[in-house]
Scaffold this active site. Structure first.
Site, PDB file in Angstrom:
ATOM      1  N   ASP A  64      13.516 -49.429 -16.295  1.00  0.00           N
ATOM      2  CA  ASP A  64      13.414 -49.633 -14.845  1.00  0.00           C
ATOM      3  C   ASP A  64      14.567 -50.628 -14.446  1.00  0.00           C
ATOM      4  OD1 ASP A  64      11.959 -51.723 -15.887  1.00  0.00           O
ATOM      5  OD2 ASP A  64      10.211 -51.149 -14.937  1.00  0.00           O
ATOM      6  N   ASN A  80      -2.156 -53.363 -13.036  1.00  0.00           N
ATOM      7  CA  ASN A  80      -2.659 -52.288 -12.200  1.00  0.00           C
ATOM      8  C   ASN A  80      -2.724 -50.838 -13.116  1.00  0.00           C
ATOM      9  OD1 ASN A  80       0.091 -51.984 -11.953  1.00  0.00           O
ATOM     10  ND2 ASN A  80      -0.155 -51.965  -9.631  1.00  0.00           N
ATOM     11  N   HIS A 138       0.541 -50.189 -14.461  1.00  0.00           N
ATOM     12  CA  HIS A 138       1.788 -49.489 -14.320  1.00  0.00           C
ATOM     13  C   HIS A 138       2.629 -49.621 -15.656  1.00  0.00           C
ATOM     14  CE1 HIS A 138       3.804 -53.164 -12.516  1.00  0.00           C
ATOM     15  NE2 HIS A 138       4.122 -53.217 -13.842  1.00  0.00           N
ATOM     16  N   GLU A 197       3.586 -46.695 -10.495  1.00  0.00           N
ATOM     17  CA  GLU A 197       2.720 -47.662 -10.069  1.00  0.00           C
ATOM     18  C   GLU A 197       1.401 -46.509  -9.777  1.00  0.00           C
ATOM     19  OE1 GLU A 197       2.610 -50.687  -9.465  1.00  0.00           O
ATOM     20  OE2 GLU A 197       4.279 -51.439  -8.447  1.00  0.00           O
TER      21      GLU A 197
HETATM   22  C1  GLP Z   1       7.094 -55.396 -14.890  1.00  0.00           C
HETATM   23  C2  GLP Z   1       7.797 -54.421 -15.504  1.00  0.00           C
HETATM   24  C3  GLP Z   1       7.182 -53.623 -16.547  1.00  0.00           C
HETATM   25  C4  GLP Z   1       6.198 -54.657 -17.271  1.00  0.00           C
HETATM   26  C5  GLP Z   1       5.279 -55.329 -16.542  1.00  0.00           C
HETATM   27  C6  GLP Z   1       4.530 -56.431 -17.341  1.00  0.00           C
HETATM   28  O1  GLP Z   1       6.723 -55.187 -13.496  1.00  0.00           O
HETATM   29  N1  GLP Z   1       8.497 -53.203 -14.632  1.00  0.00           N
HETATM   30  O2  GLP Z   1       8.069 -52.936 -17.430  1.00  0.00           O
HETATM   31  O3  GLP Z   1       5.630 -53.816 -18.646  1.00  0.00           O
HETATM   32  O4  GLP Z   1       5.635 -55.757 -15.347  1.00  0.00           O
HETATM   33  O5  GLP Z   1       5.300 -57.832 -17.237  1.00  0.00           O
HETATM   34  P1  GLP Z   1       4.895 -58.681 -18.182  1.00  0.00           P
HETATM   35  O6  GLP Z   1       5.041 -58.472 -19.698  1.00  0.00           O
HETATM   36  O7  GLP Z   1       5.724 -59.883 -17.602  1.00  0.00           O
HETATM   37  O8  GLP Z   1       3.335 -58.712 -18.121  1.00  0.00           O
END
Ligand code: GLP
Length: 245
Positions: free
Chosen positions: A70, A139, A141, A146
């Protein structure tokens, strides 16, 4: 049916090491494999480990192709908050990957429909994703898919939920700077990967791990769809693993 492989790591660092083992296996068999990459704080030790392993000649990125999950809409590649910048700093600048073998959405592209179509086409031309790394949002995702009433199939633009914008605020100067939307691969894109490795670390991920993998499959918890994938390895540190109790 719960048939995913769950590995408990002692620490965040060890989780990264174990995830790197999974990638090394695939890269060792196929020099030009296609690997799917994620951002966030979770994969950082994984990227450190990959860099180290190339330095030690345990693996090589010279023919590898990478696909990122993304990117924020509206951020340029040089913006320190963009995922492109994150990837450059945390991985690409330190390995032998060729520029033309990197696929990551351009957050400034005006024609998003064409961008999304071309993204999917490129993955197909490369023969699909051999191994995909995933983190998980609070959540549920994955990428930026989402919670919704349905599972989005392919690459698309998505409006970020307030929960996600809040969680990601810590990286931005002001809450208003957090982009309102992103381009993300779809759930179908992720599910088409031949193998999936999810990393989850920290006690704050325990609850969502339980919901996603010990409950029903639902688009309200996008990661729950992974219960239907035949080849998933979930690597948790001890705190995230507590979700299974
Ligand atoms: C972000 C990314 C995800 C990621 C998630 C968790 O928003 N788009 O790909 O897995 O949040 O992030 P973190 O690893 O910092 O908890």
């Amino acid at each position: 049916m719960f048939h995913m492989k769950v590995i408990k790591a002692k620490t965040h660092k060890e989780a990264g090491y174990l995830a790197a083992d999974e990638f090394e296996k695939v890269m060792g068999k196929k020099a030009d494999c296609v690997i799917g990459l994620a951002t966030g704080s979770t994969p950082l030790p994984f990227y450190d480990e990959l860099i180290q392993r190339e330095k030690n000649r345990a693996l090589s990125f010279s023919s590898v192709r990478t696909v990122n999950l993304d990117e924020y809409v509206g951020l340029e590649a040089e913006d320190p908050q963009s995922y492109r910048y994150y990837m450059q700093k945390n991985l690409f600048d330190h390995i032998s990957i060729k520029k033309e073998n990197i696929l990551i959405p351009n957050g400034l592209e005006k024609d998003k429909e064409t961008l999304c179509r071309k993204y999917e086409n490129q993955i197909e031309v490369w023969g699909g994703i051999d191994i995909q790394l995933l983190g998980i949002g609070h959540n549920g995702h994955i990428g930026f898919n989402e919670p919704d009433d349905f599972f989005a199939v392919s690459t698309h633009e998505v409006k970020l939920t307030e929960k996600t914008r809040k969680a990601n605020q810590r990286f931005f100067k002001s809450p208003n700077d957090v982009p309102k939307s992103a381009i993300t691969v779809g759930i179908g894109t992720i599910m088409s990967a031949k193998k999936i490795v999810m990393m989850a670390v920290g006690g704050d991920k325990a609850e969502i791990i339980k919901k996603a993998f010990c409950g029903p499959v639902t688009p309200k918890i996008p990661a729950s769809i992974l219960q239907f994938h035949p080849n998933v390895t979930l690597i948790c540190d001890e705190a995230a693993y507590m979700g299974f109790y």
